[in-house]
Write a protein that holds these residues in place. Sequence first.
Motif, PDB file in Angstrom:
ATOM      1  N   ASN A 197       0.809  -1.224   0.000  1.00 34.49           N
ATOM      2  CA  ASN A 197       0.000   0.000   0.000  1.00 34.49           C
ATOM      3  C   ASN A 197       0.847   1.282   0.000  1.00 34.49           C
ATOM      4  O   ASN A 197       0.338   2.373  -0.178  1.00 34.49           O
ATOM      5  CB  ASN A 197      -0.965   0.005   1.200  1.00 34.49           C
ATOM      6  N   HIS A 198       2.179   1.133   0.210  1.00 33.98           N
ATOM      7  CA  HIS A 198       3.071   2.307   0.207  1.00 33.98           C
ATOM      8  C   HIS A 198       3.950   2.372  -1.035  1.00 33.98           C
ATOM      9  O   HIS A 198       4.286   3.459  -1.500  1.00 33.98           O
ATOM     10  CB  HIS A 198       3.969   2.306   1.454  1.00 33.98           C
ATOM     11  N   GLY A 199       4.368   1.207  -1.527  1.00 36.70           N
ATOM     12  CA  GLY A 199       5.239   1.173  -2.701  1.00 36.70           C
ATOM     13  C   GLY A 199       6.711   1.373  -2.340  1.00 36.70           C
ATOM     14  O   GLY A 199       7.089   1.336  -1.172  1.00 36.70           O
ATOM     15  N   LEU A 200       7.523   1.633  -3.374  1.00 38.38           N
ATOM     16  CA  LEU A 200       8.970   1.819  -3.174  1.00 38.38           C
ATOM     17  C   LEU A 200       9.238   3.274  -2.801  1.00 38.38           C
ATOM     18  O   LEU A 200       9.541   4.105  -3.658  1.00 38.38           O
ATOM     19  CB  LEU A 200       9.753   1.466  -4.448  1.00 38.38           C
ATOM     20  N   ILE A 201       9.122   3.569  -1.517  1.00 40.96           N
ATOM     21  CA  ILE A 201       9.326   4.954  -1.072  1.00 40.96           C
ATOM     22  C   ILE A 201      10.418   5.001  -0.014  1.00 40.96           C
ATOM     23  O   ILE A 201      10.835   3.979   0.520  1.00 40.96           O
ATOM     24  CB  ILE A 201       8.020   5.558  -0.493  1.00 40.96           C
ATOM     25  N   GLY A 202      10.862   6.220   0.295  1.00 42.32           N
ATOM     26  CA  GLY A 202      11.766   6.435   1.419  1.00 42.32           C
ATOM     27  C   GLY A 202      13.070   5.676   1.306  1.00 42.32           C
ATOM     28  O   GLY A 202      13.767   5.730   0.288  1.00 42.32           O
ATOM     29  N   MET A 203      13.383   4.945   2.384  1.00 41.40           N
ATOM     30  CA  MET A 203      14.680   4.277   2.512  1.00 41.40           C
ATOM     31  C   MET A 203      14.768   2.989   1.711  1.00 41.40           C
ATOM     32  O   MET A 203      15.826   2.365   1.654  1.00 41.40           O
ATOM     33  CB  MET A 203      14.969   3.983   3.987  1.00 41.40           C
ATOM     34  N   CYS A 204      13.660   2.569   1.102  1.00 43.16           N
ATOM     35  CA  CYS A 204      13.630   1.297   0.362  1.00 43.16           C
ATOM     36  C   CYS A 204      14.719   1.253  -0.715  1.00 43.16           C
ATOM     37  O   CYS A 204      15.501   0.300  -0.807  1.00 43.16           O
ATOM     38  CB  CYS A 204      12.249   1.116  -0.250  1.00 43.16           C
ATOM     39  N   LYS A 205      14.788   2.313  -1.523  1.00 43.07           N
ATOM     40  CA  LYS A 205      15.782   2.359  -2.606  1.00 43.07           C
ATOM     41  C   LYS A 205      17.203   2.514  -2.061  1.00 43.07           C
ATOM     42  O   LYS A 205      18.150   1.995  -2.645  1.00 43.07           O
ATOM     43  CB  LYS A 205      15.460   3.505  -3.567  1.00 43.07           C
ATOM     44  N   GLU A 206      17.337   3.218  -0.919  1.00 41.88           N
ATOM     45  CA  GLU A 206      18.660   3.363  -0.288  1.00 41.88           C
ATOM     46  C   GLU A 206      19.197   1.994   0.125  1.00 41.88           C
ATOM     47  O   GLU A 206      20.362   1.665  -0.106  1.00 41.88           O
ATOM     48  CB  GLU A 206      18.548   4.264   0.962  1.00 41.88           C
ATOM     49  N   HIS A 207      18.329   1.211   0.788  1.00 41.68           N
ATOM     50  CA  HIS A 207      18.749  -0.119   1.252  1.00 41.68           C
ATOM     51  C   HIS A 207      19.083  -1.030   0.078  1.00 41.68           C
ATOM     52  O   HIS A 207      20.054  -1.791   0.126  1.00 41.68           O
ATOM     53  CB  HIS A 207      17.645  -0.745   2.111  1.00 41.68           C
ATOM     54  N   LEU A 208      18.269  -0.954  -0.973  1.00 41.93           N
ATOM     55  CA  LEU A 208      18.546  -1.753  -2.172  1.00 41.93           C
ATOM     56  C   LEU A 208      19.889  -1.345  -2.774  1.00 41.93           C
ATOM     57  O   LEU A 208      20.682  -2.208  -3.186  1.00 41.93           O
ATOM     58  CB  LEU A 208      17.418  -1.570  -3.192  1.00 41.93           C
ATOM     59  N   GLY A 209      20.160  -0.043  -2.796  1.00 45.07           N
ATOM     60  CA  GLY A 209      21.421   0.461  -3.354  1.00 45.07           C
ATOM     61  C   GLY A 209      22.630  -0.073  -2.608  1.00 45.07           C
ATOM     62  O   GLY A 209      23.633  -0.468  -3.216  1.00 45.07           O
ATOM     63  N   ILE A 210      22.548  -0.116  -1.275  1.00 51.53           N
ATOM     64  CA  ILE A 210      23.677  -0.623  -0.479  1.00 51.53           C
ATOM     65  C   ILE A 210      23.856  -2.120  -0.706  1.00 51.53           C
ATOM     66  O   ILE A 210      24.980  -2.611  -0.850  1.00 51.53           O
ATOM     67  CB  ILE A 210      23.465  -0.328   1.016  1.00 51.53           C
ATOM     68  N   ALA A 211      22.744  -2.868  -0.744  1.00 55.86           N
ATOM     69  CA  ALA A 211      22.824  -4.313  -0.989  1.00 55.86           C
ATOM     70  C   ALA A 211      23.467  -4.591  -2.349  1.00 55.86           C
ATOM     71  O   ALA A 211      24.307  -5.491  -2.487  1.00 55.86           O
ATOM     72  CB  ALA A 211      21.438  -4.945  -0.908  1.00 55.86           C
ATOM     73  N   LEU A 212      23.083  -3.808  -3.361  1.00 52.54           N
ATOM     74  CA  LEU A 212      23.674  -3.984  -4.702  1.00 52.54           C
ATOM     75  C   LEU A 212      25.161  -3.620  -4.684  1.00 52.54           C
ATOM     76  O   LEU A 212      25.984  -4.304  -5.297  1.00 52.54           O
ATOM     77  CB  LEU A 212      22.942  -3.099  -5.717  1.00 52.54           C
ATOM     78  N   ALA A 213      25.502  -2.545  -3.953  1.00 52.60           N
ATOM     79  CA  ALA A 213      26.898  -2.108  -3.885  1.00 52.60           C
ATOM     80  C   ALA A 213      27.777  -3.160  -3.230  1.00 52.60           C
ATOM     81  O   ALA A 213      28.922  -3.380  -3.630  1.00 52.60           O
ATOM     82  CB  ALA A 213      26.989  -0.793  -3.117  1.00 52.60           C
ATOM     83  N   LEU A 214      27.233  -3.845  -2.218  1.00 49.47           N
ATOM     84  CA  LEU A 214      27.993  -4.879  -1.512  1.00 49.47           C
ATOM     85  C   LEU A 214      27.884  -6.238  -2.195  1.00 49.47           C
ATOM     86  O   LEU A 214      28.389  -7.233  -1.683  1.00 49.47           O
ATOM     87  CB  LEU A 214      27.493  -4.986  -0.064  1.00 49.47           C
ATOM     88  N   LYS A 215      27.160  -6.257  -3.333  1.00 48.87           N
ATOM     89  CA  LYS A 215      26.941  -7.497  -4.092  1.00 48.87           C
ATOM     90  C   LYS A 215      26.266  -8.587  -3.255  1.00 48.87           C
ATOM     91  O   LYS A 215      26.633  -9.767  -3.307  1.00 48.87           O
ATOM     92  CB  LYS A 215      28.259  -8.001  -4.682  1.00 48.87           C
ATOM     93  N   VAL A 216      25.279  -8.183  -2.457  1.00 49.81           N
ATOM     94  CA  VAL A 216      24.464  -9.125  -1.680  1.00 49.81           C
ATOM     95  C   VAL A 216      23.211  -9.429  -2.497  1.00 49.81           C
ATOM     96  O   VAL A 216      22.434  -8.515  -2.788  1.00 49.81           O
ATOM     97  CB  VAL A 216      24.060  -8.528  -0.307  1.00 49.81           C
ATOM     98  N   PRO A 217      22.974 -10.688  -2.896  1.00 50.61           N
ATOM     99  CA  PRO A 217      21.771 -11.013  -3.678  1.00 50.61           C
ATOM    100  C   PRO A 217      20.500 -10.689  -2.882  1.00 50.61           C
ATOM    101  O   PRO A 217      20.451 -10.922  -1.673  1.00 50.61           O
ATOM    102  CB  PRO A 217      21.891 -12.525  -3.915  1.00 50.61           C
ATOM    103  N   CYS A 218      19.490 -10.137  -3.566  1.00 48.64           N
ATOM    104  CA  CYS A 218      18.243  -9.720  -2.904  1.00 48.64           C
ATOM    105  C   CYS A 218      17.066 -10.556  -3.379  1.00 48.64           C
ATOM    106  O   CYS A 218      17.014 -10.967  -4.530  1.00 48.64           O
ATOM    107  CB  CYS A 218      17.929  -8.258  -3.210  1.00 48.64           C
TER     108      CYS A 218
END
Length: 531
Positions: free
Chosen positions: A235-256
């Motif tokens: 009901n909220h979607g991809l807002i706020g810190m969601c993209k930040e957390h995804l960015g860090i996971a991608l940067a550290l090469k952690v599969p999501c």
Amino acid sequence: REGTGTGNGNAGGKVADEGGERERGTRFMLDELRKVGEVLLEVGSSSASESKHSWGPAGTLATEDELDAAVARLESVAQRLGNADAAVLRKRQADGGKHFLADVQVRRKAGNPLEVRIAVVGNVDSGKSTMVGVLTRSMLDDGRGAARQKVLKFSHEAQTGRTSSIGQHNLCISSRGDILNDTTFRQTHCAEVVSKSSKLITFVDLAGHEKYFKTTAFGLTGNLPDYAMLIIGANHGLIGMCKEHLGIALALKVPCFFVVTKIDICPEHIFKNTMKSLYAVLKKPGVKKIPILVKTQEDVMTCARNIASNSIAPIFLTSSVTGEGLDLIRQFLNLVPQRYEWFAKMSEEPEFIIDETFAVPGVGTVVAGTVKSGVIGVNGGGLLIGPDIGDGRFHPTAIKSIHYKRMTVDRAYAGQTAAFALKKVKKNQVRKGMAIVSAAVEPKATWEFDADIAILTHSTTIHLKYQAVIHCEIIRQAAKVVAMNCESLRSGDRAIVRFRFLVRPEYVCVGTRFVFREGKTKGIGLVVGNV
């Protein structure tokens, strides 16, 4: 390594001289059980199949009775030679019903559980702690926060409903794939359940609020997660810190993998917008992952087999109140493999990184963290702890007892999270960010290190004397740029720079990935040398 089953040392000889063990794939199965503790096999695949996960007779199995006989032989071989149980996940037909196949999970029996760590991230109020509570307590939420109350650590978290600390919660799975947690499971009394389990899923429950971002960054870097579970409120979607957390996971090469929650209360048009924006993010150039909407057991098996490749993005649709989609997540967690090859690191020199410190009455100073390499035993010699808070040196230390998941053990192996009681060390002499390493390594703390960095987002240019907070595994400290191979950096640029810590020297290992931040600025880097 203790508890890895019987007969592994001469598995090759046994395979050669016992009639029932001549089956294709037996040697591979025993090897995986010894190294990892579990393996997913396909029984009945044709001789043309080149997959090393194939097991059984080289020809195809024409009837279901032949398939059952082959599975029974596999169970016998797994029990006798690998001290393991086999569980049939599904049976299916191929080539228009001409031959039969079965997917079988073989897992070592209880005694030395295989551990998979999953960091739980996402925006505030997306339902992270609720999802962890529902999975680890085998219960449903009431829509009013009953499940999250079971996992929150502090009273102020319970009052606001917002996680502000790093919590670790265990999902215990048996050798046959059954969930051992029930509604009476307590993290403080988990030793008995852990001792019966063959696989542990450790959820690292992180904070979603922006003001606790440094805590979340510490959890993603310092806890060495195998995977990241990104929770998105439908009901909220991809807002706020969601993209930040995804960015860090991608940067550290952690599969999501992605879990869309609250689908029971989300209007249809908003849900469609949420899914549309998620697919759009996954197709962006910096992400480039194949989204797979998980609806069936076949989807679960495809995702579990391929998630470690970091090229797919499984998406689960769930509700913690109605229970919709939770069975698919549990099946996925049962099958998901370890990402790190810890077995190979056991033969290396011991290294343990400290992420929490305690003063326990009657015990003394206790440090908790992760064994990065080697095997550390009680009263083992040749260990150093540092860098010291005062002089930055490493000093000899000894361990008087070890706890693993609240069980007293004699040794801690590479890949395990453990707590060590230290001899003759005061609480004010240890801190987060220190390490216990073998004296043979001759560790040294460094003020400066060289890194290959890439700027993700920055509003202006970066010059010499630029300062940022470095998150490098358990190290969290401000550092400034003292040298760089270009005049200035903007968003999207790469460079080799030299950082200097501002407060104290740290133990930095070459080849470690890190993130750095300063306000909204985010960058990633790889340590290429110590100074």
